[in-house]
Design a protein around this motif. Structure first.
Motif, PDB file in Angstrom:
ATOM      1  N   LEU A 441       0.819  -1.204   0.000  1.00  0.00           N
ATOM      2  CA  LEU A 441       0.000   0.000   0.000  1.00  0.00           C
ATOM      3  C   LEU A 441       0.858   1.262   0.000  1.00  0.00           C
ATOM      4  O   LEU A 441       1.975   1.264   0.523  1.00  0.00           O
ATOM      5  CB  LEU A 441      -0.892   0.040   1.245  1.00  0.00           C
ATOM      6  N   SER A 442       0.281   2.335  -0.537  1.00  0.00           N
ATOM      7  CA  SER A 442       0.865   3.668  -0.410  1.00  0.00           C
ATOM      8  C   SER A 442      -0.058   4.497   0.478  1.00  0.00           C
ATOM      9  O   SER A 442      -1.280   4.284   0.488  1.00  0.00           O
ATOM     10  CB  SER A 442       0.999   4.339  -1.780  1.00  0.00           C
ATOM     11  N   PRO A 443       0.488   5.466   1.239  1.00  0.00           N
ATOM     12  CA  PRO A 443      -0.371   6.275   2.118  1.00  0.00           C
ATOM     13  C   PRO A 443      -1.413   7.058   1.327  1.00  0.00           C
ATOM     14  O   PRO A 443      -1.162   7.497   0.202  1.00  0.00           O
ATOM     15  CB  PRO A 443       0.627   7.214   2.806  1.00  0.00           C
ATOM     16  N   ASN A 444      -2.572   7.240   1.920  1.00  0.00           N
ATOM     17  CA  ASN A 444      -3.600   8.092   1.312  1.00  0.00           C
ATOM     18  C   ASN A 444      -3.213   9.557   1.377  1.00  0.00           C
ATOM     19  O   ASN A 444      -3.650  10.369   0.554  1.00  0.00           O
ATOM     20  CB  ASN A 444      -4.941   7.906   2.034  1.00  0.00           C
ATOM     21  N   ALA A 445      -2.418   9.910   2.368  1.00  0.00           N
ATOM     22  CA  ALA A 445      -1.945  11.279   2.556  1.00  0.00           C
ATOM     23  C   ALA A 445      -0.618  11.218   3.292  1.00  0.00           C
ATOM     24  O   ALA A 445      -0.390  10.318   4.106  1.00  0.00           O
ATOM     25  CB  ALA A 445      -2.956  12.107   3.342  1.00  0.00           C
ATOM     26  N   GLY A 446       0.268  12.162   3.025  1.00  0.00           N
ATOM     27  CA  GLY A 446       1.557  12.191   3.710  1.00  0.00           C
ATOM     28  C   GLY A 446       2.458  11.040   3.288  1.00  0.00           C
ATOM     29  O   GLY A 446       2.324  10.476   2.202  1.00  0.00           O
ATOM     30  N   THR A 447       3.354  10.664   4.190  1.00  0.00           N
ATOM     31  CA  THR A 447       4.357   9.649   3.866  1.00  0.00           C
ATOM     32  C   THR A 447       4.270   8.412   4.752  1.00  0.00           C
ATOM     33  O   THR A 447       5.059   7.482   4.586  1.00  0.00           O
ATOM     34  CB  THR A 447       5.771  10.245   3.998  1.00  0.00           C
ATOM     35  N   GLU A 448       3.319   8.385   5.709  1.00  0.00           N
ATOM     36  CA  GLU A 448       3.225   7.262   6.639  1.00  0.00           C
ATOM     37  C   GLU A 448       1.880   6.563   6.524  1.00  0.00           C
ATOM     38  O   GLU A 448       0.859   7.199   6.273  1.00  0.00           O
ATOM     39  CB  GLU A 448       3.389   7.740   8.084  1.00  0.00           C
ATOM     40  N   LEU A 449       1.910   5.266   6.735  1.00  0.00           N
ATOM     41  CA  LEU A 449       0.684   4.483   6.854  1.00  0.00           C
ATOM     42  C   LEU A 449       0.342   4.325   8.325  1.00  0.00           C
ATOM     43  O   LEU A 449       1.237   4.209   9.169  1.00  0.00           O
ATOM     44  CB  LEU A 449       0.875   3.096   6.232  1.00  0.00           C
ATOM     45  N   PRO A 450      -0.941   4.301   8.687  1.00  0.00           N
ATOM     46  CA  PRO A 450      -1.313   4.127  10.096  1.00  0.00           C
ATOM     47  C   PRO A 450      -1.045   2.712  10.581  1.00  0.00           C
ATOM     48  O   PRO A 450      -1.057   1.753   9.805  1.00  0.00           O
ATOM     49  CB  PRO A 450      -2.809   4.450  10.107  1.00  0.00           C
ATOM     50  N   TRP A 451      -0.846   2.578  11.881  1.00  0.00           N
ATOM     51  CA  TRP A 451      -0.578   1.290  12.514  1.00  0.00           C
ATOM     52  C   TRP A 451      -1.696   0.838  13.438  1.00  0.00           C
ATOM     53  O   TRP A 451      -1.783  -0.341  13.756  1.00  0.00           O
ATOM     54  CB  TRP A 451       0.712   1.360  13.331  1.00  0.00           C
ATOM     55  N   ARG A 452      -2.543   1.769  13.911  1.00  0.00           N
ATOM     56  CA  ARG A 452      -3.453   1.397  14.989  1.00  0.00           C
ATOM     57  C   ARG A 452      -4.601   2.380  15.091  1.00  0.00           C
ATOM     58  O   ARG A 452      -4.569   3.467  14.515  1.00  0.00           O
ATOM     59  CB  ARG A 452      -2.702   1.372  16.313  1.00  0.00           C
ATOM     60  N   PHE A 453      -5.627   1.993  15.888  1.00  0.00           N
ATOM     61  CA  PHE A 453      -6.683   2.905  16.307  1.00  0.00           C
ATOM     62  C   PHE A 453      -6.207   3.675  17.537  1.00  0.00           C
ATOM     63  O   PHE A 453      -5.323   3.233  18.268  1.00  0.00           O
ATOM     64  CB  PHE A 453      -7.945   2.130  16.673  1.00  0.00           C
ATOM     65  N   ILE A 454      -6.851   4.831  17.785  1.00  0.00           N
ATOM     66  CA  ILE A 454      -6.572   5.619  18.988  1.00  0.00           C
ATOM     67  C   ILE A 454      -7.517   5.148  20.095  1.00  0.00           C
ATOM     68  O   ILE A 454      -8.675   4.822  19.840  1.00  0.00           O
ATOM     69  CB  ILE A 454      -6.799   7.117  18.722  1.00  0.00           C
ATOM     70  N   TYR A 455      -7.026   5.135  21.326  1.00  0.00           N
ATOM     71  CA  TYR A 455      -7.907   4.790  22.440  1.00  0.00           C
ATOM     72  C   TYR A 455      -9.064   5.789  22.510  1.00  0.00           C
ATOM     73  O   TYR A 455      -8.876   6.992  22.313  1.00  0.00           O
ATOM     74  CB  TYR A 455      -7.144   4.773  23.759  1.00  0.00           C
ATOM     75  N   PRO A 456     -10.290   5.307  22.793  1.00  0.00           N
ATOM     76  CA  PRO A 456     -11.460   6.189  22.761  1.00  0.00           C
ATOM     77  C   PRO A 456     -11.465   7.210  23.888  1.00  0.00           C
ATOM     78  O   PRO A 456     -10.981   6.941  24.985  1.00  0.00           O
ATOM     79  CB  PRO A 456     -12.633   5.200  22.902  1.00  0.00           C
ATOM     80  N   GLN A 457     -12.043   8.366  23.611  1.00  0.00           N
ATOM     81  CA  GLN A 457     -12.032   9.452  24.576  1.00  0.00           C
ATOM     82  C   GLN A 457     -12.799   9.103  25.839  1.00  0.00           C
ATOM     83  O   GLN A 457     -12.380   9.453  26.950  1.00  0.00           O
ATOM     84  CB  GLN A 457     -12.639  10.715  23.952  1.00  0.00           C
ATOM     85  N   ASN A 458     -13.917   8.410  25.720  1.00  0.00           N
ATOM     86  CA  ASN A 458     -14.686   8.045  26.910  1.00  0.00           C
ATOM     87  C   ASN A 458     -13.881   7.177  27.860  1.00  0.00           C
ATOM     88  O   ASN A 458     -13.965   7.327  29.083  1.00  0.00           O
ATOM     89  CB  ASN A 458     -15.969   7.306  26.504  1.00  0.00           C
ATOM     90  N   GLU A 459     -13.091   6.245  27.305  1.00  0.00           N
ATOM     91  CA  GLU A 459     -12.266   5.386  28.152  1.00  0.00           C
ATOM     92  C   GLU A 459     -11.155   6.191  28.811  1.00  0.00           C
ATOM     93  O   GLU A 459     -10.858   6.005  29.998  1.00  0.00           O
ATOM     94  CB  GLU A 459     -11.677   4.249  27.318  1.00  0.00           C
ATOM     95  N   LEU A 460     -10.567   7.103  28.084  1.00  0.00           N
ATOM     96  CA  LEU A 460      -9.501   7.935  28.641  1.00  0.00           C
ATOM     97  C   LEU A 460     -10.032   8.827  29.758  1.00  0.00           C
ATOM     98  O   LEU A 460      -9.336   9.084  30.744  1.00  0.00           O
ATOM     99  CB  LEU A 460      -8.877   8.791  27.539  1.00  0.00           C
TER     100      LEU A 460
END
Length: 481
Positions: A441-460
């Motif tokens: 794959l190539s990134p949709n934007a920028g130069t990096e591909l994502p690795w993970r989801f972010i922890y949800p705000q309610n849990e934080l």
């Protein structure tokens, strides 16, 4: 006086209370919000929650991050370009922990009180499926203390390595429960109607998935040998044609909830499967025309003028995301392709891996999982490969890499194409990123591909044991470091 008064007084008080209770009986009971239910009903709810985890918004997001679809409009264009915040993940986290895990624990407790080990085993597999998806998307998660809000209002997060180890043990427990043959499960099991053999095979394929994630390839091969052995034994989410009740979730989103937000314009997978593309993966032995049309409505077919995920739901054209199309969760396709990859990676040689790959191609030649409406209206060809096809200069090795790497590249690409719509393709893409046989794959934007989801705000906000340093989407998961 006490001896006479006491029983009379108690009697009169009891009669008085009884009379009052009859008047206000059930006044504060909401029949639409039960506080308890029998185990069989909770099992059904647990399974439905897990369907939402596997098929819901998380899979839509993963689809645009892994090249299966494109964020085309409104916030989904931002998501595609990796502009996303922790608040966007609240509902998906809740689906795992408040939906599946909480209900699974209740089901297991109730089932064991009845000595219904079959039901307990099924609930453990469903819970393991949801928790496995959570750790694959987020990394470290609560596990031992998850789904027990009264006892653990602030559940501890456990390392991803420990989570994988415990999930494998949980699946072993489930297999042992099912192998006892103790207990009964019927129509409340929306997937298999209580068929223990199918659930045991599902558990082994899930074990193979986790072991592949962590690159324990020999162990993954052993697990897959006991995994889903036929297409009919695959774990799919069933669907129907009632809006807001049982429709395929992708269909509902793409056609009713947010039409136009997600397309397939220039998606990586489109170009792999489209015979007109310069990066088409077909060759003299492979024609992907039918699978391409099953997955996508190509340019020129839609009023949008771009390729779109196929939601066609007519008698002559039923796309992958048709209104009542089943959604793949744990399948024969995954299991046999895991055997192909892990056989090669664990040193069994080209011939053994090729035998599994050709078995899968034979399955595709017979129609595979492509809807019959496309099998008869478009070309489809999957002739068996030979070892020479992967030698330098062969039809699958025009760039002269090693024969083993060329075969592995084909297996990884076949897995990627097969896992369309699910998060499994993203698992493979991240696991193989940077290798000679990567998905690419190539990134949709920028130069990096994502690795993970972010922890949800309610849990934080609500869990004092949540991570204080919150990793972003470009931070590697521990299993990929």
């Amino acid at each position: 006086m006490k001896k006479i008064y006491k029983p009379v007084a108690v009697l009169m008080l009891g009669l008085s209370l009884f009379s009052c209770e009859k008047i206000v009986e059930d006044l504060n009971v909401d029949p639409n919000n039960p506080t308890d239910a029998p185990a069989n009903l909770i099992l059904t709810g647990t399974q439905l929650s897990n369907v939402v985890v596997q098929e819901g918004i998380a899979s839509l997001l993963v689809s645009i991050w892994s090249g299966y679809a494109t964020g085309h409009d409104r916030q989904w264009r931002d998501y595609a370009n990796y502009n996303i915040t922790s608040g966007n993940f609240d509902s998906e986290w809740n689906n795992v922990f408040r939906g599946t895990v909480n209900n699974a624990r209740i089901t297991i407790d109730k089932a064991m009180m009845l000595n219904n080990r079959k039901m307990a085993g099924i609930a453990k597999i469903v819970m393991a499926n949801s928790l496995a998806t959570a750790t694959q998307l987020w990394g470290d998660i609560p596990l031992e203390q998850a789904g027990q809000i009264q006892e653990y209002p602030n559940p501890m997060f456990e390392s991803q390595a420990d989570v994988y180890t415990k999930l494998l043990a949980l699946l072993d427990e489930a297999i042992a429960d099912l192998e006892t043959g103790i207990g009964t499960v019927g129509a409340e099991d929306i997937h298999f109607g209580g068929d223990a053999t199918k659930w045991i095979q599902t558990a082994y394929t899930l074990k193979a998935r986790l072991l592949t994630d962590t690159e324990q390839y020999a162990a993954a091969y052993t697990a897959a040998e006991n995994g889903i052995s036929t297409y009919a034994n695959s774990l799919y989410a069933p669907h129907g044609q009632i809006a807001n009740i049982n429709q395929n979730q992708f269909y509902a989103f793409l056609t009713q909830t947010r039409p136009g937000d997600i397309s397939a314009a220039s998606a990586y997978n489109v170009n792999l499967l489209d015979p007109a593309s310069s990066t088409y993966r077909g060759n003299a032995k492979t024609d992907e025309s039918a699978r391409f049309l099953f997955y996508y409505r190509p340019v020129g077919v839609n009023t949008s003028g771009v390729a779109e995920p196929n939601t066609s739901s007519t008698a002559t054209a039923r796309g992958f995301f048709a209104m009542d199309a089943r959604f793949p969760m744990v399948t024969y396709q995954e299991n046999i392709l895991t055997l192909a990859e892990t056989a090669l990676r664990s040193g069994m040689g080209v011939e053994q891996a090729l035998e599994y790959l050709n078995s899968y191609r034979n399955f595709l030649s017979a129609g595979g999982y492509v809807d019959p409406t496309y099998q008869t209206t478009a070309a489809s060809k999957y002739e068996p490969y030979e070892a020479a096809d992967f030698a330098a200069g062969g039809i699958e090795n025009q760039d002269g890499i090693s024969q083993e790497d060329a075969l592995l590249r084909e297996i990884i690409q076949e897995r990627y194409v097969t896992f369309y719509g699910t998060h499994l393709g993203w698992n493979d893409e991240r696991r193989t990123r940077g290798e000679v046989y990567e998905v690419g794959l190539s990134p949709n934007a920028g130069t990096e591909l994502p690795w993970r989801f972010i922890y949800p705000q309610n849990e934080l906000n609500s869990n004092s044991n949540a991570p204080t340093v919150v990793p972003g989407i470009f931070s590697k998961l521990p299993i990929y470091e």
